[in-house]
Scaffold this motif. Sequence first.
Motif, PDB file in Angstrom:
ATOM      1  N   GLU A   1       0.760  -1.077   0.218  1.00 16.83           N
ATOM      2  CA  GLU A   1      -0.012   0.180  -0.099  1.00 16.83           C
ATOM      3  C   GLU A   1       1.135   1.110  -0.379  1.00 16.83           C
ATOM      4  O   GLU A   1       1.673   1.718   0.823  1.00 16.83           O
ATOM      5  N   ILE A   2       0.890   1.877  -0.751  1.00 14.39           N
ATOM      6  CA  ILE A   2       0.959   3.619  -0.820  1.00 14.39           C
ATOM      7  C   ILE A   2       1.912   4.064   0.725  1.00 14.39           C
ATOM      8  O   ILE A   2       0.465   4.480   1.748  1.00 14.39           O
ATOM      9  N   THR A   3       1.866   4.465   0.681  1.00 15.04           N
ATOM     10  CA  THR A   3       2.742   5.004   2.541  1.00 15.04           C
ATOM     11  C   THR A   3       2.522   6.776   1.801  1.00 15.04           C
ATOM     12  O   THR A   3       2.433   7.618   0.519  1.00 15.04           O
ATOM     13  N   LYS A   4       1.813   7.298   3.543  1.00 19.13           N
ATOM     14  CA  LYS A   4       1.622   8.404   3.109  1.00 19.13           C
ATOM     15  C   LYS A   4       2.763   9.193   2.437  1.00 19.13           C
ATOM     16  O   LYS A   4       2.252  10.041   2.257  1.00 19.13           O
ATOM     17  N   ARG A   5       3.874   8.947   3.085  1.00 25.50           N
ATOM     18  CA  ARG A   5       4.458  10.110   2.200  1.00 25.50           C
ATOM     19  C   ARG A   5       4.612  10.150   0.807  1.00 25.50           C
ATOM     20  O   ARG A   5       5.152  11.020   0.655  1.00 25.50           O
ATOM     21  N   GLN A   6       5.005   8.383   0.196  1.00 25.75           N
ATOM     22  CA  GLN A   6       4.633   8.546  -1.193  1.00 25.75           C
ATOM     23  C   GLN A   6       3.638   9.663  -1.908  1.00 25.75           C
ATOM     24  O   GLN A   6       3.645   9.657  -3.085  1.00 25.75           O
ATOM     25  N   LEU A   7       2.290   9.259  -1.140  1.00 26.90           N
ATOM     26  CA  LEU A   7       1.141  10.201  -1.463  1.00 26.90           C
ATOM     27  C   LEU A   7       1.728  11.280  -1.386  1.00 26.90           C
ATOM     28  O   LEU A   7       1.519  12.489  -2.324  1.00 26.90           O
ATOM     29  N   GLU A   8       2.493  12.024  -0.770  1.00 23.40           N
ATOM     30  CA  GLU A   8       2.123  13.270  -0.308  1.00 23.40           C
ATOM     31  C   GLU A   8       3.360  13.970  -2.434  1.00 23.40           C
ATOM     32  O   GLU A   8       3.600  14.522  -2.059  1.00 23.40           O
ATOM     33  N   HIS A   9       4.528  13.405  -1.997  1.00 23.37           N
ATOM     34  CA  HIS A   9       5.308  12.960  -3.226  1.00 23.37           C
ATOM     35  C   HIS A   9       4.754  12.558  -4.206  1.00 23.37           C
ATOM     36  O   HIS A   9       5.990  12.958  -5.189  1.00 23.37           O
ATOM     37  N   ASP A  10       3.988  12.199  -4.632  1.00 22.46           N
ATOM     38  CA  ASP A  10       3.219  11.995  -5.829  1.00 22.46           C
ATOM     39  C   ASP A  10       3.000  13.214  -6.816  1.00 22.46           C
ATOM     40  O   ASP A  10       1.926  13.644  -6.207  1.00 22.46           O
ATOM     41  N   SER A  11       3.119  13.009  -7.630  1.00 25.66           N
ATOM     42  CA  SER A  11       3.274  14.910  -8.282  1.00 25.66           C
ATOM     43  C   SER A  11       2.228  14.079  -9.097  1.00 25.66           C
ATOM     44  O   SER A  11       1.649  15.231 -10.210  1.00 25.66           O
ATOM     45  N   THR A  12       2.629  12.933  -9.970  1.00 28.96           N
ATOM     46  CA  THR A  12       0.902  12.561 -10.766  1.00 28.96           C
ATOM     47  C   THR A  12      -0.075  12.472 -10.655  1.00 28.96           C
ATOM     48  O   THR A  12      -0.759  12.565 -11.239  1.00 28.96           O
ATOM     49  N   ASN A  13      -0.599  12.806  -9.255  1.00 28.95           N
ATOM     50  CA  ASN A  13      -1.617  12.864  -8.790  1.00 28.95           C
ATOM     51  C   ASN A  13      -2.453  11.084  -9.059  1.00 28.95           C
ATOM     52  O   ASN A  13      -3.664  11.528  -8.724  1.00 28.95           O
ATOM     53  N   VAL A  14      -1.881  10.087  -9.514  1.00 23.49           N
ATOM     54  CA  VAL A  14      -1.905   9.053  -9.907  1.00 23.49           C
ATOM     55  C   VAL A  14      -3.223   8.473  -8.632  1.00 23.49           C
ATOM     56  O   VAL A  14      -4.414   7.801  -9.033  1.00 23.49           O
ATOM     57  N   TYR A  15      -2.537   8.014  -7.471  1.00 19.96           N
ATOM     58  CA  TYR A  15      -2.776   7.445  -6.292  1.00 19.96           C
ATOM     59  C   TYR A  15      -2.776   7.849  -5.510  1.00 19.96           C
ATOM     60  O   TYR A  15      -3.164   9.124  -5.448  1.00 19.96           O
ATOM     61  N   LYS A  16      -4.146   7.686  -4.628  1.00 20.73           N
ATOM     62  CA  LYS A  16      -5.006   7.015  -3.415  1.00 20.73           C
ATOM     63  C   LYS A  16      -4.215   6.392  -2.510  1.00 20.73           C
ATOM     64  O   LYS A  16      -3.570   5.942  -2.619  1.00 20.73           O
ATOM     65  N   GLN A  17      -5.028   6.748  -1.809  1.00 20.76           N
ATOM     66  CA  GLN A  17      -4.985   6.252  -0.429  1.00 20.76           C
ATOM     67  C   GLN A  17      -6.013   4.971  -0.546  1.00 20.76           C
ATOM     68  O   GLN A  17      -6.455   3.875  -1.204  1.00 20.76           O
ATOM     69  N   ARG A  18      -4.666   3.804  -0.518  1.00 19.04           N
ATOM     70  CA  ARG A  18      -4.963   2.370   0.000  1.00 19.04           C
ATOM     71  C   ARG A  18      -4.528   1.648  -1.642  1.00 19.04           C
ATOM     72  O   ARG A  18      -4.562   0.665  -1.190  1.00 19.04           O
ATOM     73  N   ASP A  19      -3.737   2.745  -2.329  1.00 21.85           N
ATOM     74  CA  ASP A  19      -3.337   2.106  -3.580  1.00 21.85           C
ATOM     75  C   ASP A  19      -2.753   1.293  -3.170  1.00 21.85           C
ATOM     76  O   ASP A  19      -1.761   1.569  -3.031  1.00 21.85           O
ATOM     77  N   TYR A  20      -1.941   0.467  -3.751  1.00 22.39           N
ATOM     78  CA  TYR A  20      -1.266  -0.353  -3.973  1.00 22.39           C
ATOM     79  C   TYR A  20       0.168   0.280  -5.516  1.00 22.39           C
ATOM     80  O   TYR A  20      -0.008   0.991  -6.361  1.00 22.39           O
ATOM     81  N   ILE A  21       1.676  -0.319  -4.697  1.00 24.65           N
ATOM     82  CA  ILE A  21       2.566   0.332  -5.744  1.00 24.65           C
ATOM     83  C   ILE A  21       4.175  -0.449  -5.556  1.00 24.65           C
ATOM     84  O   ILE A  21       3.532  -1.362  -4.785  1.00 24.65           O
ATOM     85  N   GLY A  22       4.377  -0.424  -6.593  1.00 30.03           N
ATOM     86  CA  GLY A  22       5.881  -1.061  -6.011  1.00 30.03           C
ATOM     87  C   GLY A  22       6.749  -0.465  -5.417  1.00 30.03           C
ATOM     88  O   GLY A  22       6.995   0.608  -5.483  1.00 30.03           O
ATOM     89  N   GLN A  23       7.289  -1.484  -4.319  1.00 26.13           N
ATOM     90  CA  GLN A  23       7.983  -0.081  -3.446  1.00 26.13           C
ATOM     91  C   GLN A  23       9.367  -0.560  -4.203  1.00 26.13           C
ATOM     92  O   GLN A  23      10.321  -0.162  -3.575  1.00 26.13           O
ATOM     93  N   SER A  24      10.340  -1.795  -4.366  1.00 27.46           N
ATOM     94  CA  SER A  24      11.071  -1.798  -4.217  1.00 27.46           C
ATOM     95  C   SER A  24      11.672  -2.445  -6.005  1.00 27.46           C
ATOM     96  O   SER A  24      10.877  -3.516  -6.237  1.00 27.46           O
ATOM     97  N   GLY A  25      12.781  -3.198  -6.720  1.00 26.53           N
ATOM     98  CA  GLY A  25      12.995  -3.566  -7.534  1.00 26.53           C
ATOM     99  C   GLY A  25      12.192  -3.419  -9.085  1.00 26.53           C
ATOM    100  O   GLY A  25      11.874  -2.697  -9.640  1.00 26.53           O
ATOM    101  N   LEU A  26      12.021  -5.261  -9.477  1.00 24.66           N
ATOM    102  CA  LEU A  26      10.955  -4.005 -11.121  1.00 24.66           C
ATOM    103  C   LEU A  26       9.654  -3.545 -10.541  1.00 24.66           C
ATOM    104  O   LEU A  26       9.407  -3.040 -11.620  1.00 24.66           O
ATOM    105  N   GLU A  27       9.120  -3.799  -9.962  1.00 29.33           N
ATOM    106  CA  GLU A  27       7.851  -3.240  -9.257  1.00 29.33           C
ATOM    107  C   GLU A  27       8.368  -1.962  -9.179  1.00 29.33           C
ATOM    108  O   GLU A  27       6.912  -1.684  -9.626  1.00 29.33           O
TER     109      GLU A  27
END
Lengths: 430, 619
Positions: free
Chosen positions: B168-194
């Motif tokens: 799940e996307i972290t609060k920090r990532q959400l704040e730094h997400d400039s694309t505005n694509v992500y919402k709270q509770r969205d999943y996001i690749g956290q490392s590696g290829l993902e």
Amino acid sequence: MRNEISISNKMDWATVAIYMAMLLFGWLNIFAAVYDTDTNNSLFVATFDFGVMPLQMKQFIFIVTSLIIMLIILIVDMRFYETFAYVIFAGIMFLLLLVPLIGKEVAGNKSWLGVGAFGIQPSEFAKFATALAVAKFIGSVGFRMDQVRNQVVLFVLIGIPVMLILLQKDFGTAMVFSVFLLVFYREGQSPFFLLVGIGMAIIFILTLLVKNNWILFAIIGGIWMMVIYLNRKRKFKHLIIITLGAIVLIGTMQSVEIVFSKLPIHHQKRIMVMLNPDSDPTGYGWNVTQSKIAIGSGGFAGKGFLNGTQTKFDFVPEQSTDFIFCTIGEEHGWLGSLLVVGLFMGLLTRLLFIAERQKSRFARSYGYAVASIFFFHFAVNIGMTLGLFPVIGIPLPFFSYGGSSLWAFTVLLFILLKLDAHRGQVLERL
Amino acid sequence: MNEGRKEIVQIIFVFVGVLFTIKLFFVQVLDNRYAELADSNAILREVEYPFRGLITDRNGKLIVYNTPEYDLLITKKDVKELDSAKFCEVFGITIEQLRERFKDYKARKAKKEVSDVKPAIFIRQLSNLDFARIQERIDEFSGFQIQPRTTRAYSTFALANSMGYVSEITKRQLEHDSTNVYKQRDYIGQSGLESYYEKDLSGKRGVRFKFKDVSGIEKGSFLKGKLDTLSVPGKDLTTTIDIALQEYGERLFKGKVGSLVAIEPSTGEILAIISGPSYDPTLLTGRKFSSNFLTISSDTTKPLFTRPLMAMYPPGSIFKIIQTLIGLEEGVFNYDTRFPCDKSLVNCHNHPSPADLHGAIQYSCNPYFHQAFRRIINQGKSPNTFTDSRIGLDHWRDYVSRFGLGAPLGVDLPSEKGGLIPSSRNYNRIYGEGRWKFSTIYSLSIGQGEMLVTPMQMANLAAILANKGYFYTPHMVKSIKGDQIDPRYRVRHETGIDTAFYTFVTDAMTDAISGTAPRALIPGMTICGKTGTAQNPQGEDHSVFMAFAPKENPKIAIAVYVENAGWGGRAAASIASLMIERYVTGEVKRPALEEYVLKNEFGDRPARTKPAQTVIALE
């Protein structure tokens, strides 16, 4: 025939126009409030079965019958109303008395008299009956407002319907009769009653709001000293009356706790919710919260006719009756709300104007009673939907769904217009 | 007597009218809160989560796929008269757990993470089994709804580290997400290829807006579905990984700390990439994510640290190959140039002396390369030896950087390190301008000193040698569902050194292997390799081996680092050799060597698994 012509010539068409506009706008709003894309989506439905008829069709029938009632009132001789005022009053009071005995319950409210699907609420008609009786008493020969005996009679006249209506536990309608204080005031009663009345209401609320009673003591004391100082040149009697007022207010303050705790629990809650709307958002605050959401979401120009979501999907309770103003606020926005407020302000100022031009005390005080009753409904109903007043279940005249109230308001209004049309025929008796 | 009273009544009437008008203006026009509340009342926003792209290996074998999961959402304001006993029975939890959930909700509400008017997760990731039972009875609980989503599932334990994980996307990532694509509770690749291919893998969320009435019952689509969007599934990735080889390598790496990178030299495709120790990728999915993540990330062996790209070691002896190539191209020495094995310059082991260039590579003669490096650095471009060293070093560094050293290669994985090849500017900063010369920096000659290389760069070096002079940037993704991969992975990078010189050094490497790493020899195949030993001041040295094979037609280039395993000829060379055999011939016919590797006893001392992020060797 002569009679007919003179009526159409002297009729106050401005008031009639406002009345018609309100009926039309009100009717469309009832349709909007009960509109449902699936089941109830056309204004007219061809059915004569009153049981399954959609609300807008029932209201249409009420409107048509109201117009018939209106014609009857205009046809009846104007002297009838003054002559039979007490009889009408007694008759309606008798019906009110019957309600707790043989009345039937509709939606938890035992205020109906009737047979089968048809029923009327005598409490609605008690307003015009009391207005007639009060006006007749005030208009009687030799009446002087400064006589204590007369004032007692007046308070008895409004006290009877209040008591009978309280027997039905219809707190809201009973409160309407307090507005007769405005009529008494206009007809010469000392401002003492009006001021103390308003003062008591304010003190009641303040006592619930302000934790420290000493502040209120200080305020009342301060006002009392100021008023005494301003009236120091007047008779000693005045000073006593002023002091009496202050004592009544302090008494109110002291008794608030007791009175409040004696109120039915739902009235207590409604008052608390008005003071702090967030205190019970899903319970007693639900109505007010949802009502404000519906009105507020309308914005400047509204969501458009039949496009309201809050009323259409039943978020607002009692949306076709007591909370009908929400539909207007939501679908027609601030402009629509302003139109309704404007229509009422137009009606009220017109009624005052009409009342003032009457040549008899009877007609004038009746006019004031009509204006005051409409004012009370307007102020309390819209104030309640906006969270400015506690939730008191009284209808918005000509907008709220309901046959009895529509008929009663029509009667109330058109007796005045009938009297007004014939004002030239009465001897001055002011 | 009653003068002025009608005016007072009028004033009271007008006062109320004006009061309402103003109040209405505030509520309707100035305050936008109510419009939002109305929407949250009447508009049901159904999110349709897209399927995340699948990931396969180079042969189309599925590595990562999706499995459904169900979250229970709560919209607090709609919860009315919750029958907690019934709720516990349906959802299979105890009353204490239910209380716990509400307490947690309250805490999140206090932190403003959730609000009463919007659906928030109440119970996370119900199992499939729970779902079947709950689906039937969810209508009994107003204010609760089930949100289906998918979570990651893995067909193999291998490749966990480079594959990365999804959470799940972290609060920090959400704040730094400039694309505005992500919402709270969205999943996001956290490392590696993902993480690197998040944009391709994630797909696009679909949203359906529906009306609902006061009981939460749907009342048709909002604006006739004009605002609705369909979800677009993520794109599938075909990786360059050979998952069978990867699994084999991870088996060999069991119990070891280090890295392995295998590349197909002709394309730059990464065949295997191992970071040891690894972890079970399924631990970082599902309901236990948080507690498992805490365990894994606090592990002292750092399983989440991508060693092939982030660990940096001095290249050691392997660097002598590059020195040879640069010297030959510069013409400062040739095949026949001999230098005495003068141990007063640098320590060395015993071997025939003076050796020629071939012999120097074969015996890995330290003094030879000390003297050879002096010729590269000090070419007499300036009479001042300090200036001459500066010119020489920067010229040399130009060459070195063509081998993909000193800067990140541009691998399609996050947080790749660049290693370090010192420039004159580095030394100016350390010693001051004009205050250093060859004798200050001579350690570089044998791949020591201020020089650091990642295992990925080392594998790439093996690919350059296999290709005899060029490389393609190593990468892990072969194609993105029909789309071409980034064109930069199709650019051929030349070293600009004569092919003949490569032939010379690879011949020498072949000969060296039989001496330094006899275990690496594969019957029936010629393998070119070079051992190295990264010195480790904190313990046993790191075992390093770099190789490619078959010599005539290279199919695989490989670099292996085994930390604290001592000499490169043992652990690293054995693993590399087995991997080559496995990849080129498809099977391993040396069970004894396998057993030797799996037994995990290489050094004179028992292997310690103390991790080393960056080890600067001392000469």
